[in-house]
Structures are given as C-alpha cells and as structure tokens.
Design an enzyme around this catalytic site. Structure first.
Site, PDB file in Angstrom:
ATOM      1  N   CYS A  50       0.847  -1.200   0.000  1.00 35.88           N
ATOM      2  CA  CYS A  50       0.000   0.000   0.000  1.00 35.88           C
ATOM      3  C   CYS A  50       0.886   1.256   0.000  1.00 35.88           C
ATOM      4  O   CYS A  50       1.578   1.503  -0.975  1.00 35.88           O
ATOM      5  CB  CYS A  50      -0.972  -0.035   1.166  1.00 35.88           C
ATOM      6  SG  CYS A  50      -2.239   1.246   1.087  1.00 35.88           S
TER       7      CYS A  50
ATOM      8  N   ASP B 214      -9.682  -3.808  -6.629  1.00 35.10           N
ATOM      9  CA  ASP B 214      -9.218  -2.739  -5.744  1.00 35.10           C
ATOM     10  C   ASP B 214      -9.929  -1.450  -6.131  1.00 35.10           C
ATOM     11  O   ASP B 214      -9.638  -0.857  -7.173  1.00 35.10           O
ATOM     12  CB  ASP B 214      -7.704  -2.583  -5.880  1.00 35.10           C
ATOM     13  CG  ASP B 214      -7.096  -1.627  -4.866  1.00 35.10           C
ATOM     14  OD1 ASP B 214      -7.814  -0.733  -4.394  1.00 35.10           O
ATOM     15  OD2 ASP B 214      -5.900  -1.778  -4.552  1.00 35.10           O
TER      16      ASP B 214
ATOM     17  N   HIS C  61      -8.030  -4.544  -2.563  1.00 32.13           N
ATOM     18  CA  HIS C  61      -6.851  -3.924  -1.982  1.00 32.13           C
ATOM     19  C   HIS C  61      -6.423  -4.715  -0.740  1.00 32.13           C
ATOM     20  O   HIS C  61      -7.250  -5.303  -0.048  1.00 32.13           O
ATOM     21  CB  HIS C  61      -7.157  -2.479  -1.595  1.00 32.13           C
ATOM     22  CG  HIS C  61      -5.953  -1.696  -1.186  1.00 32.13           C
ATOM     23  ND1 HIS C  61      -5.015  -1.249  -2.087  1.00 32.13           N
ATOM     24  CD2 HIS C  61      -5.517  -1.301   0.035  1.00 32.13           C
ATOM     25  CE1 HIS C  61      -4.064  -0.603  -1.447  1.00 32.13           C
ATOM     26  NE2 HIS C  61      -4.337  -0.620  -0.155  1.00 32.13           N
TER      27      HIS C  61
END
Length: 298
Positions: A174, A231, A266
């Site tokens: 991330c 995502d 995600h």
C-alpha cells in the site's frame, strides 16, 4: 498532501464498508514483533499467519540517519553473513506484527530483512485509533525525500551488519508499495523490487513532488507490481498508464511488469484483515521471491 489526497487515501484503506477502523484499533495495540496474536485473535484468528523465529535473529535495531536514531525490525538467519538484503516497507500503520512477520518469512527464505519505522519522526502510527487523525497528523506530513534518505541509511546499516548490498531488494505494501516504486528509481544499488498495490498516480505537492508514473521511465531496477482487479482505490486505468510509461522508459523500466489478480481487493496480502485472499497472496509471494532471484537479489 492535499485534503483530497487524504480523503482518497482514507477511502482506499477503509473500503466501502467503513469497518477497517475497528480492525485496526485492535491491531494497533500490538507492540513491535510481539503481542499481536492476543490482540488480533478475536477478529482474525482464522487467517493470521504466524512465522516462528527459531533459528533466526530477530528484534528491534537502531539505525543512524544523520544523527537521528530510527528504529527498525530486523530478521535474519542466525549466525550467517553475506545475506541478500530486502527492505520491507509498511502500510501506513507502521511496523506492527504483520510487517514483522513478513520480515521473518523473508528471513526464512535466506534474507536479511529490515522493516524501518519510516513515520517515526512525525509520530507513532500504533498510538492512533482513528484513521483520519493518523493520516492527517502523521502520514500526510512525511516527505518522500525523508523516506528515500531513511532507506539509504537502512541499506548502509545492512551492509555493515551481515548483509550483501550487491543483492538488494525492496518490497512494500500500500503506502510502502508506492515508496517501493520511488526507491527503485532513486537508488541504483537496488537489483529488484516488488510493489504490492501501491498507488501509481496522484496530485503533486511539496512533500510528494512525484508519483510512480512520473518516475517510471527512470527506474534503476525492474519492479513487479502485484495488484488487485477489485481494488476500488486503484483504478485499472492507472495500471495501464503505468504500463505505457514503463514501456517507453529505461531498460529496467521495460523489464518491469504487473500481475493483476482479477477478484482480489486492496490489501489482499494482509492476512490479519478481511481483505486477505490466500491464493493471490501466496501466488504473489512466490512470484516476489522468484523475481528477486531472477534479477540478482536472491
């Protein structure tokens, strides 16, 4: 970081359900490398991975950065030197047990793995229970240039403490995935990098003057991007834009590439979160290790 960027990042990390804060408040109670299992067990006991430390040298080390002492979590095979080095770059929540465990997994694969606390000057992410405050008060104040310098110091530390920095890899998740792209363009020592669902585009600012798409053409090491097709915070058109920038760039840029897991959200590698997906997480892990070996970092 502009207000819109902060709001976008918060949306990316919380997801549409808004439940991430509860999970994180539990996870953030854990100390570095310890205490996580008890804290997280009620929520994620069935998916959390625990990598044992027997046969490894693990724990906190202090890295000098121009007179500032930066803590980092280190994991390495005990009693060995000349080890390939991998920098493990955390999400915005810092080096809690998931990141420490990931470092131990790399150590079991033969690496000196180091996860530096890259937010420590601005604050301790593990002391925050509110997502918006964490982003606004800590994450939004971290300059990319500071991160690059801290990673350079981490590499120097590794070279003086059993690591072979001629076999240097970097990986991140991330927020750390975005920094992975940037560091692969910053440090010519890097041999290979793997970015897990790091943002590729964004608004520029004094603290964040460039984003991965802006440095794609200047990569000094090939990067493998591992992304989720589901995502909601990283549109696939930004992946396509990055591919085009890579194709027109340096030799390392042209060697770079993506694997997109169509159904993965995600944070699909984060085994302590509801977003965890075991199959793409394991496939991505295997690809990361193979990528490092292929490009001289293993």
């Amino acid at each position: 970081m502009q207000r819109q960027q902060i709001e976008d990042l918060a949306a990316l990390l919380t997801g549409p359900s808004g439940t991430e804060g509860t999970t994180r408040r539990t996870a953030l109670k854990a100390a570095l490398g310890a205490g996580y299992a008890a804290a997280a067990a009620p929520l994620m006991a069935q998916t959390a991975i625990r990598t044992p430390s027997d046969g490894l040298t693990v724990g906190e080390v202090m890295i000098d950065v121009a007179g500032f002492s930066m803590p980092a979590y280190r994991a390495a095979p005990a009693g060995r030197t000349g080890l390939p080095v991998v920098l493990v770059l955390s999400e915005i929540f810092g080096v809690h047990e998931y990141i420490a465990d990931t470092a131990r997994r790399f150590a079991r694969a033969g690496y000196l793995a180091i996860a530096p606390e890259l937010f420590i000057r601005q604050g301790d992410p593990q002391s925050y229970g509110e997502m918006a405050r964490l982003i606004a008060e800590v994450i939004a104040k971290v300059p990319d240039a500071q991160v690059m310098g801290d990673l350079d110091a981490t590499v120097r530390w590794a070279g003086a403490n059993g690591g072979d920095v001629s076999k240097l890899a970097v990986t991140g998740f991330c927020w750390g995935g975005r920094q992975t792209w940037l560091y692969a363009a910053h440090n010519p020592q890097v041999k290979a990098a793997v970015a897990w669902y790091g943002r590729l585009v964004g608004q520029t600012s004094e603290l964040n003057p460039r984003h991965p798409v802006d440095v794609a053409g200047a990569l000094k090491a090939p990067v493998l991007g591992l992304y989720g097709g589901a995502d909601t915070g990283i549109p696939l058109d930004t992946v396509e834009a990055m591919k085009k920038a890579l194709a027109a760039g340096s030799p390392a840029a042209r060697q770079s590439g993506f694997v997109v897991y169509p159904e993965a959200p995600h944070a699909f590698h984060a085994d302590y979160r509801p977003s965890f997906r075991a199959e793409p997480a394991q496939d991505g892990w295997n690809r990361a290790l193979a990528w490092f070996r292929q490009h001289g970092a293993g």
